[in-house]
Design a protein around this motif. Structure first.
Motif, PDB file in Angstrom:
ATOM      1  N   SER A  50      -1.165   1.172  15.323  1.00 20.57           N
ATOM      2  CA  SER A  50      -1.291   2.616  15.481  1.00 20.57           C
ATOM      3  C   SER A  50      -0.995   3.247  14.114  1.00 20.57           C
ATOM      4  O   SER A  50      -1.902   3.683  13.428  1.00 20.57           O
ATOM      5  N   LEU A  51       0.249   3.274  13.711  1.00 22.13           N
ATOM      6  CA  LEU A  51       0.639   3.800  12.404  1.00 22.13           C
ATOM      7  C   LEU A  51       0.311   2.780  11.297  1.00 22.13           C
ATOM      8  O   LEU A  51       0.010   3.149  10.179  1.00 22.13           O
ATOM      9  N   TYR A  52       0.385   1.504  11.637  1.00 25.00           N
ATOM     10  CA  TYR A  52       0.112   0.453  10.650  1.00 25.00           C
ATOM     11  C   TYR A  52      -0.538  -0.743  11.319  1.00 25.00           C
ATOM     12  O   TYR A  52      -0.494  -0.902  12.538  1.00 25.00           O
ATOM     13  N   ARG A  53      -1.142  -1.570  10.464  1.00 29.49           N
ATOM     14  CA  ARG A  53      -1.665  -2.853  10.938  1.00 29.49           C
ATOM     15  C   ARG A  53      -1.301  -3.924   9.922  1.00 29.49           C
ATOM     16  O   ARG A  53      -1.162  -3.644   8.737  1.00 29.49           O
ATOM     17  N   ILE A  54      -1.129  -5.125  10.410  1.00 28.92           N
ATOM     18  CA  ILE A  54      -0.795  -6.257   9.546  1.00 28.92           C
ATOM     19  C   ILE A  54      -2.098  -6.820   8.986  1.00 28.92           C
ATOM     20  O   ILE A  54      -3.010  -7.137   9.738  1.00 28.92           O
ATOM     21  N   VAL A  55      -2.162  -6.943   7.653  1.00 27.80           N
ATOM     22  CA  VAL A  55      -3.360  -7.515   7.036  1.00 27.80           C
ATOM     23  C   VAL A  55      -3.149  -8.972   6.627  1.00 27.80           C
ATOM     24  O   VAL A  55      -4.118  -9.724   6.533  1.00 27.80           O
ATOM     25  N   SER A  56      -1.901  -9.350   6.383  1.00 23.74           N
ATOM     26  CA  SER A  56      -1.611 -10.757   6.107  1.00 23.74           C
ATOM     27  C   SER A  56      -0.127 -11.023   6.329  1.00 23.74           C
ATOM     28  O   SER A  56       0.696 -10.105   6.318  1.00 23.74           O
ATOM     29  N   GLU A  57       0.145 -12.286   6.527  1.00 23.36           N
ATOM     30  CA  GLU A  57       1.520 -12.732   6.789  1.00 23.36           C
ATOM     31  C   GLU A  57       1.694 -14.072   6.084  1.00 23.36           C
ATOM     32  O   GLU A  57       0.792 -14.903   6.115  1.00 23.36           O
ATOM     33  N   SER A  58       2.834 -14.247   5.422  1.00 25.50           N
ATOM     34  CA  SER A  58       3.062 -15.520   4.750  1.00 25.50           C
ATOM     35  C   SER A  58       4.532 -15.911   4.845  1.00 25.50           C
ATOM     36  O   SER A  58       5.413 -15.059   4.875  1.00 25.50           O
TER      37      SER A  58
END
Length: 123
Positions: A6-14
């Motif tokens: 909604s306010l943010y989205r995850i584009v990558s995770e490491s």
């Protein structure tokens, strides 16, 4: 209120040596920014805290809520227009019983925006 997707989205995770990094993108069109502040959107501190808790919940694999804020430093303003992408680094995660201690650092573009030291509880 859940802010993910909604306010943010995850584009990558490491995975890192000390924990996990979550690169996120803020949605400058989200209704929160219409009030905080019109024409000069700034990510509210409470939203930065909520994002940190949501990402810590993902890291731990269970829903969490803030129990205690041990320390928090807001060092720079996060504008979703000027800096839409930031990294939340979750580290020093310690789980005991139903509580989780962690440190979260928010950075991007060579700048550190916030540092949080939290104790959360399972919900």
């Amino acid at each position: 209120m859940i802010l993910l997707n909604s306010l943010y989205r995850i584009v990558s995770e490491s995975v890192t040596e000390s924990g996990r990094d979550y690169n996120i993108v803020l949605d400058a069109e989200h209704f929160i920014y219409k009030a905080h502040f019109p024409g000069e959107p700034i990510t509210p501190g409470v939203c930065i805290m909520q994002i940190a808790v949501e990402l810590l919940s993902l890291h731990c694999g269970k829903p969490l809520a803030i129990d205690t804020v041990k320390n928090i430093k807001f060092l720079k303003i996060i504008s979703p227009v000027e800096t839409p992408g930031v990294c939340f680094s979750v580290s020093k995660v310690e789980a005991e019983d139903s509580k989780v201690k962690a440190q979260v650092s928010v950075s991007g573009g060579g700048e550190t925006y916030a540092k949080l030291s939290l104790i959360c509880k399972a919900i």
